[in-house]
Enzyme design. Structure first.
Site, mmCIF file in Angstrom:
data_model
loop_
_atom_site.group_PDB
_atom_site.id
_atom_site.type_symbol
_atom_site.label_atom_id
_atom_site.label_comp_id
_atom_site.label_asym_id
_atom_site.label_seq_id
_atom_site.Cartn_x
_atom_site.Cartn_y
_atom_site.Cartn_z
ATOM 1 N N CYS A 192 74.551 21.035 -43.346
ATOM 2 C CA CYS A 192 73.976 19.773 -43.812
ATOM 3 C C CYS A 192 73.135 19.892 -45.075
ATOM 4 O O CYS A 192 72.926 18.889 -45.759
ATOM 5 C CB CYS A 192 73.139 19.155 -42.695
ATOM 6 S SG CYS A 192 74.144 18.502 -41.323
ATOM 7 N N HIS A 239 68.460 13.573 -46.296
ATOM 8 C CA HIS A 239 69.696 13.715 -45.533
ATOM 9 C C HIS A 239 69.451 13.260 -44.097
ATOM 10 O O HIS A 239 68.581 13.802 -43.405
ATOM 11 C CB HIS A 239 70.176 15.166 -45.528
ATOM 12 C CG HIS A 239 71.268 15.421 -44.530
ATOM 13 N ND1 HIS A 239 72.567 15.046 -44.760
ATOM 14 C CD2 HIS A 239 71.254 15.963 -43.290
ATOM 15 C CE1 HIS A 239 73.302 15.358 -43.704
ATOM 16 N NE2 HIS A 239 72.523 15.921 -42.800
ATOM 17 N N PHE A 287 79.043 12.655 -36.225
ATOM 18 C CA PHE A 287 79.582 13.177 -37.477
ATOM 19 C C PHE A 287 80.805 12.412 -37.966
ATOM 20 O O PHE A 287 81.606 11.904 -37.176
ATOM 21 C CB PHE A 287 79.916 14.658 -37.341
ATOM 22 C CG PHE A 287 78.711 15.545 -37.359
ATOM 23 C CD1 PHE A 287 78.186 16.001 -38.545
ATOM 24 C CD2 PHE A 287 78.070 15.894 -36.180
ATOM 25 C CE1 PHE A 287 77.064 16.805 -38.571
ATOM 26 C CE2 PHE A 287 76.939 16.697 -36.180
ATOM 27 C CZ PHE A 287 76.436 17.161 -37.385
ATOM 28 N N ASN A 347 76.745 11.163 -40.024
ATOM 29 C CA ASN A 347 76.320 12.400 -40.681
ATOM 30 C C ASN A 347 77.590 13.072 -41.218
ATOM 31 O O ASN A 347 78.414 13.545 -40.449
ATOM 32 C CB ASN A 347 75.597 13.307 -39.686
ATOM 33 C CG ASN A 347 75.097 14.597 -40.318
ATOM 34 O OD1 ASN A 347 75.571 15.015 -41.370
ATOM 35 N ND2 ASN A 347 74.142 15.246 -39.663
#
Length: 388
Positions: free
Chosen positions: A172, A311, A223, A344
């Site tokens: 990430c 993030h 995700f 994500n």
């Protein structure tokens, strides 16, 4: 396969540019993104995942339904499809050695998305692709030699002497690492133009649910897939380039004895992840000192005087950061929007946040901000950025 985003107008931001770039400092000159064609609404994910993996355990389904609600994700894009599972049914079979099949899917998909994001970015930039001098290529989703950086350079028609850097399996924080590396290249090679591209797919980690692997459900609920690209350079050409952010100062830091908190292992079945429950707490315990180190370079004292491009690893991390630093709720709105719209997407997600942020900054007008990401290590990446 992919859908792209890029407005294709070279001087998109020229009317809004308010500040003069610092000579010799790296700036972001353009941004593009791309996604697989398959859009998955979060409310449809559970039924599809349970059906595709032939799961008959009602408790697993109920847990996934709860997770899907807590992630705050509304939509995601995915390479995985019914056609792929029809061709490779072993991907949904527990214990099958499928790394070869996964790479047959992931390797070309990652480059295809990277290509479309890069084309969108170059179109917005407005200069010929042959003016790109360096590539920084970031992915945790492909494995091969040569890497996707060479395939991308060839398909874009770049010069054969373009300088290439690959950053693999950073997870990430890879997007902010890519910005730091591109910044260093641009500032140490006057006149250079660096194409930074990130591209990720969850194909390597897709597998049927198993009670012994609870993190698989977190991954299924959180995700997504996609790609992003930016062009970095110093001393923008007046009338030809339209910088919108300056990369002023960058820091990377790892937390000692935390290498097992985010643990990813490649096996014959793909990538297995384990995520420690103490991850949000570890970030909370260390984030204030890390941010102050970056802020000191701009002589900034108050957290709420900054704009924040964080993030969005998950809502828990954003909530902890907001509470610890006593940020006003709107400060993380761009991060929350990116999580809601895309999930994500690992290294890409920071660029989706930055795209929302550049629109917000036309209204809000803060000069200084922070770009932050966290990942395996535990590693913190941060950049003090300046809105132009």
């Amino acid at each position: 396969m992919s859908r792209t985003s890029g407005n294709g107008t070279p001087n998109h931001h020229s009317a809004q540019t308010r500040r003069i770039p610092t000579p010799g400092k790296a700036t972001v000159l353009a941004l593009g993104k791309a996604f697989p064609s398959q859009l998955v609404p979060q409310e449809c994910l559970v039924e599809g995942y349970i059906r595709d993996t032939k799961c008959v355990d009602s408790s697993i389904k109920e847990k996934l339904e709860r997770l899907c609600k807590t992630t705050t994700v509304k939509t995601r894009y995915t390479v995985m499809s019914k056609e792929i599972l029809d061709k490779y049914p072993e991907l949904a079979t527990e214990g099958s050695p499928t790394i070869k099949q996964r790479l047959e899917i992931a390797n070309p998909a990652v480059v295809e998305m990277a290509l479309e994001a890069s084309l969108a970015c170059i179109k917005e930039w407005g200069r010929p692709a042959q003016d790109i001098t360096h590539i920084v290529y970031v992915s945790s989703s492909e494995i091969r030699l040569p890497g996707g950086d060479l395939y991308l350079a060839s398909q874009l028609g770049l010069r054969t002497d373009v300088s290439r850097v690959m950053l693999y399996f950073l997870g990430c924080y890879g997007g902010v690492t890519g910005l730091r590396v591109a910044k260093d290249i641009a500032e140490n090679n006057p006149g250079s133009r660096v194409l930074l591209t990130t591209s990720e797919t969850t194909i390597l980690g897709f597998r049927p649910p198993n009670k012994d692997r609870p993190y698989d459900l977190v991954g299924a609920a959180l995700f997504g897939d996609g790609a992003a690209a930016v062009i970095i350079g110093t001393d923008p050409l007046t009338g030809q380039e339209s910088p919108f952010m300056e990369l002023n100062y960058a820091v990377q830091q790892f937390l000692p004895d935390t290498h097992n908190v985010i643990d990813g292992r490649l096996s014959e079945e793909g990538i297995n992840f384990k995520l420690g429950r103490d991850l949000p707490q570890k970030i909370e315990d260390n984030i204030e000192k890390f941010c102050k180190k970056l802020m000191a370079k701009g002589d900034i004292k108050e957290f709420n005087d900054l704009f924040w491009a964080v993030h969005p690893g998950g809502p828990a991390i954003l909530n902890r950061l907001e509470n610890t630093l006593k940020l006003r709720s709107e400060k993380l709105e761009c991060s929350r929007r990116a999580l809601m719209d895309y999930g994500n997407v690992s290294s890409n997600t920071i660029f989706y946040v930055m795209e929302y942020m550049r629109e917000e900054l036309k209204i809000q007008g803060e000069e200084w901000g922070l770009a932050l990401a966290f990942g395996p290590g535990i590693t913190f990446e941060g950049i003090l950025i300046r809105s132009l």
